[in-house]
Design a protein around this motif. Sequence first.
Motif, PDB file in Angstrom:
ATOM      1  N   TYR A  47      -2.868  -1.992  -0.340  1.00 53.90           N
ATOM      2  CA  TYR A  47      -2.072  -0.637  -0.956  1.00 53.90           C
ATOM      3  C   TYR A  47      -2.134   0.457  -0.633  1.00 53.90           C
ATOM      4  O   TYR A  47      -2.438   1.391  -0.418  1.00 53.90           O
ATOM      5  CB  TYR A  47      -1.028  -0.826  -1.870  1.00 53.90           C
ATOM      6  CG  TYR A  47      -0.596  -2.628  -2.689  1.00 53.90           C
ATOM      7  CD1 TYR A  47       0.806  -2.237  -1.650  1.00 53.90           C
ATOM      8  CD2 TYR A  47      -0.616  -3.207  -3.342  1.00 53.90           C
ATOM      9  CE1 TYR A  47       1.376  -3.119  -1.129  1.00 53.90           C
ATOM     10  CE2 TYR A  47       0.280  -4.922  -3.245  1.00 53.90           C
ATOM     11  CZ  TYR A  47       1.338  -4.660  -2.637  1.00 53.90           C
ATOM     12  OH  TYR A  47       1.672  -5.839  -2.618  1.00 53.90           O
ATOM     13  N   PRO A  48      -3.738   0.964  -1.312  1.00 54.83           N
ATOM     14  CA  PRO A  48      -4.181   1.824  -1.524  1.00 54.83           C
ATOM     15  C   PRO A  48      -4.764   2.314   0.351  1.00 54.83           C
ATOM     16  O   PRO A  48      -5.203   3.021   0.784  1.00 54.83           O
ATOM     17  CB  PRO A  48      -5.340   1.940  -2.271  1.00 54.83           C
ATOM     18  CG  PRO A  48      -6.069   0.785  -3.137  1.00 54.83           C
ATOM     19  CD  PRO A  48      -3.973   0.239  -2.439  1.00 54.83           C
ATOM     20  N   PHE A  51      -2.056   2.952   2.572  1.00 52.79           N
ATOM     21  CA  PHE A  51      -1.496   3.787   2.437  1.00 52.79           C
ATOM     22  C   PHE A  51      -2.771   5.293   3.018  1.00 52.79           C
ATOM     23  O   PHE A  51      -2.150   6.297   3.708  1.00 52.79           O
ATOM     24  CB  PHE A  51      -1.660   4.365   0.716  1.00 52.79           C
ATOM     25  CG  PHE A  51      -1.299   5.882   0.226  1.00 52.79           C
ATOM     26  CD1 PHE A  51       0.178   6.311   0.639  1.00 52.79           C
ATOM     27  CD2 PHE A  51      -2.375   7.076  -0.101  1.00 52.79           C
ATOM     28  CE1 PHE A  51       0.358   7.914   0.372  1.00 52.79           C
ATOM     29  CE2 PHE A  51      -1.798   8.144  -0.404  1.00 52.79           C
ATOM     30  CZ  PHE A  51      -0.351   8.348   0.184  1.00 52.79           C
ATOM     31  N   HIS A  55      -1.469   7.537   5.982  1.00 53.96           N
ATOM     32  CA  HIS A  55      -2.183   8.998   5.675  1.00 53.96           C
ATOM     33  C   HIS A  55      -3.048   9.668   6.898  1.00 53.96           C
ATOM     34  O   HIS A  55      -2.454  10.949   7.101  1.00 53.96           O
ATOM     35  CB  HIS A  55      -2.017   9.512   4.395  1.00 53.96           C
ATOM     36  CG  HIS A  55      -1.753  11.385   3.901  1.00 53.96           C
ATOM     37  ND1 HIS A  55      -0.938  11.922   4.034  1.00 53.96           N
ATOM     38  CD2 HIS A  55      -2.866  11.740   4.024  1.00 53.96           C
ATOM     39  CE1 HIS A  55      -1.019  12.769   3.729  1.00 53.96           C
ATOM     40  NE2 HIS A  55      -2.358  13.237   3.639  1.00 53.96           N
ATOM     41  N   GLN A 128       5.720   6.195   1.450  1.00 52.81           N
ATOM     42  CA  GLN A 128       6.218   5.826  -0.065  1.00 52.81           C
ATOM     43  C   GLN A 128       5.871   4.429  -0.058  1.00 52.81           C
ATOM     44  O   GLN A 128       5.937   3.327  -0.843  1.00 52.81           O
ATOM     45  CB  GLN A 128       7.812   6.074  -0.110  1.00 52.81           C
ATOM     46  CG  GLN A 128       7.830   7.382  -0.269  1.00 52.81           C
ATOM     47  CD  GLN A 128       7.193   8.204  -1.004  1.00 52.81           C
ATOM     48  OE1 GLN A 128       6.929   8.245  -1.962  1.00 52.81           O
ATOM     49  NE2 GLN A 128       6.509   9.295  -0.145  1.00 52.81           N
ATOM     50  N   ARG A 131       2.462   3.540  -1.532  1.00 55.59           N
ATOM     51  CA  ARG A 131       2.393   4.519  -2.421  1.00 55.59           C
ATOM     52  C   ARG A 131       2.667   4.026  -4.077  1.00 55.59           C
ATOM     53  O   ARG A 131       2.574   4.516  -4.895  1.00 55.59           O
ATOM     54  CB  ARG A 131       2.170   6.465  -1.905  1.00 55.59           C
ATOM     55  CG  ARG A 131       2.409   7.499  -2.615  1.00 55.59           C
ATOM     56  CD  ARG A 131       3.002   8.500  -2.513  1.00 55.59           C
ATOM     57  NE  ARG A 131       2.396   9.464  -3.485  1.00 55.59           N
ATOM     58  CZ  ARG A 131       2.721  11.133  -3.170  1.00 55.59           C
ATOM     59  NH1 ARG A 131       3.587  10.517  -2.420  1.00 55.59           N
ATOM     60  NH2 ARG A 131       2.491  11.473  -3.973  1.00 55.59           N
ATOM     61  N   TYR A 132       4.768   3.839  -4.067  1.00 61.59           N
ATOM     62  CA  TYR A 132       4.981   3.477  -4.893  1.00 61.59           C
ATOM     63  C   TYR A 132       5.410   1.813  -4.244  1.00 61.59           C
ATOM     64  O   TYR A 132       6.364   1.383  -4.004  1.00 61.59           O
ATOM     65  CB  TYR A 132       6.103   3.536  -5.198  1.00 61.59           C
ATOM     66  CG  TYR A 132       5.906   5.328  -5.234  1.00 61.59           C
ATOM     67  CD1 TYR A 132       5.226   6.514  -6.538  1.00 61.59           C
ATOM     68  CD2 TYR A 132       5.630   6.729  -4.380  1.00 61.59           C
ATOM     69  CE1 TYR A 132       5.126   7.091  -6.716  1.00 61.59           C
ATOM     70  CE2 TYR A 132       5.336   8.155  -5.219  1.00 61.59           C
ATOM     71  CZ  TYR A 132       5.090   8.659  -5.409  1.00 61.59           C
ATOM     72  OH  TYR A 132       4.356   9.280  -6.122  1.00 61.59           O
TER      73      TYR A 132
END
Length: 142
Positions: A47-48, A51, A55, A128, A131-132
């Motif tokens: 996930y990170p 992300f 990004h 998103q 991120r969530y």
Amino acid sequence: MWRFNACVGHNGWNGDFSYVDGYDESVRAMGEHIFKSGQATIDTIVYPYMFLVRHCVEIFLKRYLKSFGRIKGNTVIDDKLLKSSHDISSLWIMFERAFTRFDERTTEGVDKLKAFVNFIADIDPNGQTFRYAYNIENKLHL
């Protein structure tokens, strides 16, 4: 001690390229750690990591779109979209159009990048998903 003293803001270079370079370096460093050390839990660190990857691609596209607009005056760049949107597909369409007008000899590189950007856009179109866990309607992203 001074080794970890970052120069940011008015104390350093705070331009767009610093952000692009920083995210790119972070993606590479994190990727090396994940794949070489084997110490990360892949099911959670994804996930990170994704992300950061997404990004990095987004700010890369935005940064170079600004550059194309300045270098090639006849290239129309939607500045409002650059500032307000995280829609990577729209950014890609603008980038591809501007880049091929800028230098049509480099379509092979653009095609390779297009496949990667489309892969990211399919999973996380607006920044998103990684991120969530849930969207604003409280529905699970993945």
